[in-house]
Design a protein around this motif. Structure first.
Motif, PDB file in Angstrom:
ATOM      1  N   LEU A  58       0.837  -1.194   0.000  1.00 60.06           N
ATOM      2  CA  LEU A  58       0.000   0.000   0.000  1.00 60.06           C
ATOM      3  C   LEU A  58       0.870   1.242   0.000  1.00 60.06           C
ATOM      4  O   LEU A  58       2.031   1.193   0.412  1.00 60.06           O
ATOM      5  CB  LEU A  58      -0.888  -0.004   1.248  1.00 60.06           C
ATOM      6  N   THR A  72      -0.113  -2.940  -6.073  1.00 60.40           N
ATOM      7  CA  THR A  72      -1.157  -3.591  -5.276  1.00 60.40           C
ATOM      8  C   THR A  72      -1.961  -4.607  -6.078  1.00 60.40           C
ATOM      9  O   THR A  72      -2.172  -5.736  -5.624  1.00 60.40           O
ATOM     10  CB  THR A  72      -2.091  -2.535  -4.646  1.00 60.40           C
ATOM     11  N   GLU A  73      -2.427  -4.239  -7.247  1.00 59.85           N
ATOM     12  CA  GLU A  73      -3.246  -5.152  -8.057  1.00 59.85           C
ATOM     13  C   GLU A  73      -2.467  -6.397  -8.469  1.00 59.85           C
ATOM     14  O   GLU A  73      -2.996  -7.507  -8.434  1.00 59.85           O
ATOM     15  CB  GLU A  73      -3.798  -4.442  -9.294  1.00 59.85           C
ATOM     16  N   GLU A 132      -3.468   3.771   0.644  1.00 59.12           N
ATOM     17  CA  GLU A 132      -4.192   3.545  -0.602  1.00 59.12           C
ATOM     18  C   GLU A 132      -3.446   2.544  -1.483  1.00 59.12           C
ATOM     19  O   GLU A 132      -2.302   2.209  -1.223  1.00 59.12           O
ATOM     20  CB  GLU A 132      -4.345   4.876  -1.356  1.00 59.12           C
ATOM     21  N   ASP A 133      -4.117   2.114  -2.537  1.00 60.58           N
ATOM     22  CA  ASP A 133      -3.483   1.215  -3.495  1.00 60.58           C
ATOM     23  C   ASP A 133      -2.257   1.874  -4.112  1.00 60.58           C
ATOM     24  O   ASP A 133      -2.240   3.076  -4.351  1.00 60.58           O
ATOM     25  CB  ASP A 133      -4.449   0.856  -4.626  1.00 60.58           C
ATOM     26  N   ARG A 140      -2.213  -8.647  -5.459  1.00 61.39           N
ATOM     27  CA  ARG A 140      -3.489  -9.333  -5.189  1.00 61.39           C
ATOM     28  C   ARG A 140      -3.686 -10.506  -6.153  1.00 61.39           C
ATOM     29  O   ARG A 140      -4.108 -11.586  -5.748  1.00 61.39           O
ATOM     30  CB  ARG A 140      -4.650  -8.357  -5.330  1.00 61.39           C
ATOM     31  N   GLY A 177      -7.496  -1.469   0.826  1.00 61.81           N
ATOM     32  CA  GLY A 177      -7.063  -1.739  -0.538  1.00 61.81           C
ATOM     33  C   GLY A 177      -7.022  -3.210  -0.920  1.00 61.81           C
ATOM     34  O   GLY A 177      -6.560  -3.552  -1.983  1.00 61.81           O
ATOM     35  N   SER A 178      -7.512  -4.101  -0.039  1.00 62.81           N
ATOM     36  CA  SER A 178      -7.427  -5.532  -0.364  1.00 62.81           C
ATOM     37  C   SER A 178      -8.544  -5.964  -1.302  1.00 62.81           C
ATOM     38  O   SER A 178      -8.518  -7.073  -1.806  1.00 62.81           O
ATOM     39  CB  SER A 178      -7.477  -6.380   0.915  1.00 62.81           C
TER      40      SER A 178
END
Length: 150
Positions: free
Chosen positions: A65, A75-76, A70-71, A79, A147-148
């Protein structure tokens, strides 16, 4: 969750994934050899073998993060990696805020790779929060993680 839990922590990067393992009592975090190109078929197979061979009962993947929570750009991708890993393993995989772990790893030095030292800091924090009763069920924490996406 019971007291002793063998946990593998991952500081994901597309080129190299830092790894750290808890001791069988679930108290100490030790950096181990990083896994190269972890999102590839070979990388996922290596992580699967590592989890199996070391008796891992849970995997914690650092969620990158931004400082504001925040992202971030990564981050994406992280994930997506965690979801792919969860499909490969027979143990729970969760996301955990990894802010400042790389900075801590830079400052602590040592023989292990910086990525794996960052994973060890991530794991030490996760174990500390868990032992202090920071959350009863870490899957609930995952869905609350900023942000998860959960």
């Amino acid at each position: 969750m019971r007291a002793g839990l063998r946990v593998l922590a991952l500081d994901y990067g597309s080129a190299r994934c830092g790894c750290a393992l808890s001791d069988p009592t679930g108290v100490l975090a030790t950096p181990i050899e990083p896994v190269l190109r972890p999102a590839t078929r070979r990388g996922l197979a290596r992580l699967r073998a590592l989890a199996r061979d070391r008796g891992v009962e849970r995997v914690v993947v650092g969620l990158p993060l931004s400082l504001s929570g925040e992202d971030s750009a990564q981050t994406e991708e992280t994930r997506a990696f965690a979801l792919a890993l969860e499909r490969e393993l027979s143990v729970p995989v969760e996301l955990y805020d990894e802010r400042f772990t790389t900075r801590l790893a830079e400052r602590t030095g040592g023989a292990a790779s910086e990525d794996s030292r960052a994973a060890a800091h991530l794991l030490a924090d996760w174990l500390s929060v868990r032992s202090a009763g920071g959350w009863a069920d870490s899957t609930a924490w995952r869905s609350d993680c900023p942000g998860s996406g959960g």
